[in-house]
Motif scaffolding. Structure first.
Motif, PDB file in Angstrom:
ATOM      1  N   ARG A   5     -11.871  10.263   7.612  1.00 48.62           N
ATOM      2  CA  ARG A   5     -11.652  10.993   6.184  1.00 48.62           C
ATOM      3  C   ARG A   5     -10.306  10.786   5.737  1.00 48.62           C
ATOM      4  NH1 ARG A   5     -14.693  14.649   8.556  1.00 48.62           N
ATOM      5  NH2 ARG A   5     -14.668  16.108  10.253  1.00 48.62           N
ATOM      6  N   ASP A   6     -10.448  10.900   4.287  1.00 47.74           N
ATOM      7  CA  ASP A   6      -9.984  10.732   3.463  1.00 47.74           C
ATOM      8  C   ASP A   6      -9.119   9.516   4.284  1.00 47.74           C
ATOM      9  OD1 ASP A   6      -8.184  11.071   1.056  1.00 47.74           O
ATOM     10  OD2 ASP A   6      -6.913  12.247   1.859  1.00 47.74           O
ATOM     11  N   ARG A   7      -9.606   7.721   3.959  1.00 54.21           N
ATOM     12  CA  ARG A   7      -8.679   6.654   3.817  1.00 54.21           C
ATOM     13  C   ARG A   7      -8.553   6.146   2.496  1.00 54.21           C
ATOM     14  NH1 ARG A   7      -7.348   6.919   8.907  1.00 54.21           N
ATOM     15  NH2 ARG A   7      -8.879   7.063  10.426  1.00 54.21           N
ATOM     16  N   GLN A   8      -9.429   6.596   1.238  1.00 48.37           N
ATOM     17  CA  GLN A   8      -8.096   5.487   0.252  1.00 48.37           C
ATOM     18  C   GLN A   8      -6.872   6.594   0.008  1.00 48.37           C
ATOM     19  OE1 GLN A   8     -10.528   8.086  -2.838  1.00 48.37           O
ATOM     20  NE2 GLN A   8     -12.445   7.766  -1.683  1.00 48.37           N
ATOM     21  N   VAL A   9      -6.731   5.123  -0.792  1.00 48.60           N
ATOM     22  CA  VAL A   9      -5.119   4.930  -0.900  1.00 48.60           C
ATOM     23  C   VAL A   9      -5.034   6.009  -1.936  1.00 48.60           C
ATOM     24  CG1 VAL A   9      -4.920   2.862   0.387  1.00 48.60           C
ATOM     25  CG2 VAL A   9      -5.331   2.703  -2.096  1.00 48.60           C
ATOM     26  N   PRO A  10      -3.839   5.918  -2.646  1.00 47.53           N
ATOM     27  CA  PRO A  10      -3.586   6.634  -3.547  1.00 47.53           C
ATOM     28  C   PRO A  10      -4.088   5.895  -4.943  1.00 47.53           C
ATOM     29  CG  PRO A  10      -1.582   7.337  -2.023  1.00 47.53           C
ATOM     30  CD  PRO A  10      -2.287   6.155  -1.527  1.00 47.53           C
ATOM     31  N   SER A  11      -4.132   7.073  -5.829  1.00 46.35           N
ATOM     32  CA  SER A  11      -4.357   6.084  -7.149  1.00 46.35           C
ATOM     33  C   SER A  11      -3.507   4.881  -8.160  1.00 46.35           C
ATOM     34  CB  SER A  11      -4.848   7.269  -7.891  1.00 46.35           C
ATOM     35  OG  SER A  11      -3.560   7.457  -8.433  1.00 46.35           O
ATOM     36  N   VAL A  12      -3.378   4.187  -8.247  1.00 52.23           N
ATOM     37  CA  VAL A  12      -2.395   2.939  -9.211  1.00 52.23           C
ATOM     38  C   VAL A  12      -1.587   3.949  -9.784  1.00 52.23           C
ATOM     39  CG1 VAL A  12      -2.201   1.263 -10.527  1.00 52.23           C
ATOM     40  CG2 VAL A  12      -4.068   1.250  -8.999  1.00 52.23           C
ATOM     41  N   GLY A  13      -2.055   5.001 -10.923  1.00 52.74           N
ATOM     42  CA  GLY A  13      -1.236   5.757 -11.352  1.00 52.74           C
ATOM     43  C   GLY A  13       0.130   6.283 -10.438  1.00 52.74           C
ATOM     44  N   GLU A  14      -0.418   6.740  -9.494  1.00 55.95           N
ATOM     45  CA  GLU A  14      -0.406   7.910  -7.171  1.00 55.95           C
ATOM     46  C   GLU A  14       1.412   6.645  -7.042  1.00 55.95           C
ATOM     47  OE1 GLU A  14      -2.507  11.441  -6.533  1.00 55.95           O
ATOM     48  OE2 GLU A  14      -3.086   9.101  -6.048  1.00 55.95           O
ATOM     49  N   ARG A  15       0.311   5.466  -7.086  1.00 50.23           N
ATOM     50  CA  ARG A  15       1.525   4.409  -6.838  1.00 50.23           C
ATOM     51  C   ARG A  15       2.285   4.233  -7.687  1.00 50.23           C
ATOM     52  NH1 ARG A  15      -3.665   2.050  -5.192  1.00 50.23           N
ATOM     53  NH2 ARG A  15      -3.511   0.275  -6.177  1.00 50.23           N
ATOM     54  N   ARG A  16       2.715   4.029  -8.826  1.00 54.07           N
ATOM     55  CA  ARG A  16       3.730   3.622  -9.938  1.00 54.07           C
ATOM     56  C   ARG A  16       4.526   4.434  -9.712  1.00 54.07           C
ATOM     57  NH1 ARG A  16      -0.702   1.031 -14.117  1.00 54.07           N
ATOM     58  NH2 ARG A  16      -1.151  -1.221 -13.347  1.00 54.07           N
ATOM     59  N   GLU A  17       3.706   6.306 -10.406  1.00 56.38           N
ATOM     60  CA  GLU A  17       4.758   7.147  -9.990  1.00 56.38           C
ATOM     61  C   GLU A  17       5.593   7.434  -8.799  1.00 56.38           C
ATOM     62  OE1 GLU A  17       3.058  10.516 -10.564  1.00 56.38           O
ATOM     63  OE2 GLU A  17       1.679   9.785 -12.855  1.00 56.38           O
ATOM     64  N   GLN A  18       5.428   6.846  -7.565  1.00 52.48           N
ATOM     65  CA  GLN A  18       6.205   6.683  -6.473  1.00 52.48           C
ATOM     66  C   GLN A  18       7.057   5.372  -6.558  1.00 52.48           C
ATOM     67  OE1 GLN A  18       3.099   6.427  -2.705  1.00 52.48           O
ATOM     68  NE2 GLN A  18       1.931   9.006  -3.711  1.00 52.48           N
ATOM     69  N   GLY A  19       6.504   4.260  -6.749  1.00 54.77           N
ATOM     70  CA  GLY A  19       7.436   3.273  -6.998  1.00 54.77           C
ATOM     71  C   GLY A  19       8.547   3.212  -7.754  1.00 54.77           C
ATOM     72  N   ASP A  20       8.392   4.079  -9.241  1.00 58.22           N
ATOM     73  CA  ASP A  20       9.286   4.035  -9.860  1.00 58.22           C
ATOM     74  C   ASP A  20      10.184   5.524  -9.496  1.00 58.22           C
ATOM     75  OD1 ASP A  20       7.879   3.063 -12.164  1.00 58.22           O
ATOM     76  OD2 ASP A  20       7.001   4.761 -12.929  1.00 58.22           O
ATOM     77  N   ARG A  21       9.776   6.524  -8.648  1.00 56.29           N
ATOM     78  CA  ARG A  21      10.957   7.376  -8.521  1.00 56.29           C
ATOM     79  C   ARG A  21      12.040   6.658  -7.157  1.00 56.29           C
ATOM     80  NH1 ARG A  21       6.356  11.138  -8.894  1.00 56.29           N
ATOM     81  NH2 ARG A  21       5.596  11.051  -6.845  1.00 56.29           N
ATOM     82  N   LEU A  22      11.156   5.896  -6.571  1.00 55.75           N
ATOM     83  CA  LEU A  22      11.698   5.073  -5.293  1.00 55.75           C
ATOM     84  C   LEU A  22      12.678   4.311  -6.114  1.00 55.75           C
ATOM     85  CD1 LEU A  22      12.324   3.442  -2.212  1.00 55.75           C
ATOM     86  CD2 LEU A  22      10.488   2.536  -3.171  1.00 55.75           C
ATOM     87  N   SER A  23      12.441   3.607  -7.229  1.00 57.56           N
ATOM     88  CA  SER A  23      13.351   2.437  -8.155  1.00 57.56           C
ATOM     89  C   SER A  23      14.602   3.646  -8.608  1.00 57.56           C
ATOM     90  CB  SER A  23      12.684   2.254  -8.954  1.00 57.56           C
ATOM     91  OG  SER A  23      13.500   1.598  -9.998  1.00 57.56           O
ATOM     92  N   VAL A  24      14.537   4.637  -9.002  1.00 54.54           N
ATOM     93  CA  VAL A  24      15.633   5.162  -9.283  1.00 54.54           C
ATOM     94  C   VAL A  24      16.467   5.565  -8.039  1.00 54.54           C
ATOM     95  CG1 VAL A  24      16.311   7.797 -10.084  1.00 54.54           C
ATOM     96  CG2 VAL A  24      14.586   6.251 -11.597  1.00 54.54           C
ATOM     97  N   LEU A  25      16.033   6.187  -6.552  1.00 52.68           N
ATOM     98  CA  LEU A  25      16.434   6.171  -5.890  1.00 52.68           C
ATOM     99  C   LEU A  25      17.844   5.131  -5.523  1.00 52.68           C
ATOM    100  CD1 LEU A  25      14.456   8.255  -3.596  1.00 52.68           C
ATOM    101  CD2 LEU A  25      16.536   8.959  -4.612  1.00 52.68           C
ATOM    102  N   ARG A  26      17.068   3.649  -5.642  1.00 46.55           N
ATOM    103  CA  ARG A  26      17.685   2.572  -5.117  1.00 46.55           C
ATOM    104  C   ARG A  26      18.473   1.839  -6.032  1.00 46.55           C
ATOM    105  NH1 ARG A  26      17.621  -2.267  -7.569  1.00 46.55           N
ATOM    106  NH2 ARG A  26      15.050  -1.654  -8.032  1.00 46.55           N
TER     107      ARG A  26
END
Length: 159
Positions: A5-26
């Motif tokens: 079930r649901d083996r899809q990874v998050p969309s490109v937009g979701e991945r970028r948003e997560q990456g942006d939030r990680l970058s801010v934390l870093r």
């Protein structure tokens, strides 16, 4: 496939948003990509790919996500809230879990019900219950499991 079930990874937009939030934390803790990478056992290029959304924070293995949280000076629950934008949810007041299976049974949930809710096979849930725990599970699956079991993420992973 019934068990996948649901083996899809998050969309490109979701991945970028997560990456942006990680970058801010870093950047907020004053680390370069190289420094963060060194703390978690990754290269600066790997961290860059995560921040750019090439890789997904949500699909990191729990053990890796915990290393990122530690490197950023936070617990896994706070890391998940900040990077994955996981909204707080009501939890039962469980201070520690004796076992995942015991919690599931206490809530009257079957392996199949938990598996369906988390998006994995029943054998994956069974493996988490009887083998080495959740360290190899994807962070997004562990977050979903915490919701199903109505416990905080920190309680679930033993933090």
């Amino acid at each position: 496939m019934a068990g996948r079930r649901d083996r899809q990874v998050p969309s490109v937009g979701e991945r970028r948003e997560q990456g942006d939030r990680l970058s801010v934390l870093r950047r907020d803790v004053g680390l370069s990509q190289s420094q963060l990478g060194a703390r978690v056992g990754w290269t600066a290029h790997d961290v860059s790919n995560l921040e750019a959304g090439v890789r997904s924070v949500a699909t990191l293995r729990l053990g890796t996500a915990v290393r990122f949280a530690d490197a950023l000076g936070m617990g896994i629950g706070e890391f998940s809230r900040c990077v994955l934008d996981v909204k707080p949810w009501p939890t039962d007041s469980v201070r520690a879990l004796r076992s995942l299976r015991e919690r599931r049974v206490d809530l009257g949930l079957s392996l199949v019900e938990v598996a369906r809710s988390v998006g994995v096979s029943p054998s994956a849930v069974h493996g988490w219950e009887v083998r080495s725990g959740l360290g190899g599970a994807e962070l997004r699956r562990v977050v979903a499991l915490a919701r199903v079991l109505r416990v905080g993420l920190g309680v679930l992973v033993g933090c």
